[in-house]
Write an enzyme that holds these catalytic residues in place. Structure first.
Site, mmCIF file in Angstrom:
data_model
loop_
_atom_site.group_PDB
_atom_site.id
_atom_site.type_symbol
_atom_site.label_atom_id
_atom_site.label_comp_id
_atom_site.label_asym_id
_atom_site.label_seq_id
_atom_site.Cartn_x
_atom_site.Cartn_y
_atom_site.Cartn_z
ATOM 1 N N TRP A 1 -4.041 -3.067 7.910
ATOM 2 C CA TRP A 1 -5.024 -2.720 8.992
ATOM 3 C C TRP A 1 -5.802 -4.196 8.925
ATOM 4 O O TRP A 1 -6.378 -4.546 10.052
ATOM 5 C CB TRP A 1 -5.709 -1.702 8.232
ATOM 6 C CG TRP A 1 -5.141 -0.192 8.401
ATOM 7 C CD1 TRP A 1 -3.968 -0.083 8.861
ATOM 8 C CD2 TRP A 1 -6.080 1.060 8.633
ATOM 9 N NE1 TRP A 1 -3.669 1.133 8.978
ATOM 10 C CE2 TRP A 1 -4.971 1.749 8.867
ATOM 11 C CE3 TRP A 1 -7.187 1.404 8.074
ATOM 12 C CZ2 TRP A 1 -5.140 3.298 8.975
ATOM 13 C CZ3 TRP A 1 -7.564 2.512 8.402
ATOM 14 C CH2 TRP A 1 -6.507 3.900 8.507
ATOM 15 N N ASP B 1 -13.175 -1.301 -7.292
ATOM 16 C CA ASP B 1 -12.996 0.131 -7.141
ATOM 17 C C ASP B 1 -14.305 0.724 -6.409
ATOM 18 O O ASP B 1 -15.497 0.661 -6.816
ATOM 19 C CB ASP B 1 -13.398 0.920 -8.627
ATOM 20 C CG ASP B 1 -12.993 2.280 -8.654
ATOM 21 O OD1 ASP B 1 -13.156 2.981 -7.482
ATOM 22 O OD2 ASP B 1 -13.207 2.762 -9.839
ATOM 23 N N LYS C 1 -8.713 8.167 6.945
ATOM 24 C CA LYS C 1 -7.396 9.056 6.357
ATOM 25 C C LYS C 1 -8.014 10.654 5.949
ATOM 26 O O LYS C 1 -8.624 10.382 5.037
ATOM 27 C CB LYS C 1 -6.499 8.403 5.845
ATOM 28 C CG LYS C 1 -5.314 9.272 5.518
ATOM 29 C CD LYS C 1 -4.080 8.349 4.811
ATOM 30 C CE LYS C 1 -4.309 7.766 3.726
ATOM 31 N NZ LYS C 1 -3.199 6.930 3.164
ATOM 32 N N ASP D 1 -9.625 -3.098 -2.096
ATOM 33 C CA ASP D 1 -8.806 -2.049 -2.809
ATOM 34 C C ASP D 1 -8.809 -2.423 -4.298
ATOM 35 O O ASP D 1 -9.377 -3.423 -4.845
ATOM 36 C CB ASP D 1 -7.533 -2.513 -2.390
ATOM 37 C CG ASP D 1 -6.487 -1.402 -2.474
ATOM 38 O OD1 ASP D 1 -6.147 -0.686 -1.270
ATOM 39 O OD2 ASP D 1 -5.979 -0.824 -3.353
ATOM 40 N N ASP E 1 -8.731 3.825 4.646
ATOM 41 C CA ASP E 1 -7.304 4.640 4.268
ATOM 42 C C ASP E 1 -7.336 4.790 2.905
ATOM 43 O O ASP E 1 -6.130 4.789 2.182
ATOM 44 C CB ASP E 1 -6.406 3.610 4.392
ATOM 45 C CG ASP E 1 -4.990 3.843 4.932
ATOM 46 O OD1 ASP E 1 -4.789 5.166 5.331
ATOM 47 O OD2 ASP E 1 -3.921 3.234 5.014
#
Length: 223
Positions: free
Chosen positions: A82, A114, A178, A98, A138
């Site tokens: 992305w 995190d 998502k 991430d 996502d």
């Protein structure tokens, strides 16, 4: 063409994976699906980190939310598909977050973080250097196999991303997340409908038909 030729071509096109000793049948099916997934093949051919890049590009082709000069936050960014699309479509500032490290991509800022930690949203906002035009999520939790527990974990991440978007977006901004199963929970959906002009669910073609995932698309953020 002879029928025999057609059969041989079809057999060559569909790669089969023999079940190795000790390999679970589900793992065999996953690997075989990967090897025969046209989006996986396209991602390799076109230099994208994952097939997920096509999910975002298809959503943008439909809703037209990525524009040159934008600030974009990508939550749950690994392995970086992305981020690649956001940069390709002209974003000037992209911050990807991430739990695992992401190999460098252009001039994007990639953070091992995190997002559920209390200071994470502020750190992402600082890296953006100003209000975001688009917040992408996502995010997905490690699953336990227990349907109700996994659903609660998924929705807690969607909720965290939604609150981050509301606190971070500039007027007119966009939030993409998502979600699974029936879409966003009622409370989260109601909150988003109160703050965005339009809130819809969409499933891009690149999302596997058998997958329960879909994407929430909230456009026209109202301060």
């Amino acid at each position: 063409m002879k029928k025999g030729g057609d059969a041989r071509a079809a057999k060559q096109f569909h790669t089969k994976v023999k079940t190795a000793r000790g390999r679970k049948y589900s793992s065999k099916l996953w690997l075989e699906r990967q090897l025969n997934d046209p989006y996986v093949l396209r991602a390799k051919q076109e230099g994208y980190r994952s097939r997920a890049a096509f999910k975002l590009s298809e959503l943008d082709d439909r809703f037209h939310f990525l524009k040159p000069g934008m600030r974009v936050a990508d939550l749950g960014a690994a392995p970086g598909g992305w981020v690649q699309i956001a940069l390709e479509r002209g974003a000037s500032t992209v911050v990807g977050v991430d739990l695992i490290e992401i190999e460098p991509i252009g001039n994007a800022t990639l953070m091992v973080l995190d997002f559920t930690e209390p200071d994470a949203p502020d750190r992402v906002r600082e890296a953006l250097g100003g209000p975001a035009d688009v917040v992408l999520s996502d995010l997905a939790p490690w699953t336990t196999g227990h349907k109700q527990t996994d659903h609660l974990r998924i929705m807690s991440l969607v909720e965290a991303a939604a609150y981050f978007a509301i606190d971070t977006l500039k007027p007119g901004g966009v939030f993409i997340a998502k979600v699974f199963q029936g879409g966003a929970e009622g409370d989260v959906l109601d909150m988003l409908k109160a703050r965005f002009e339009k809130v819809r669910h969409a499933k891009p073609d690149a999302s596997r038909a058998e997958s329960a995932e879909t994407y929430l698309v909230a456009t026209g953020f109202r301060v």
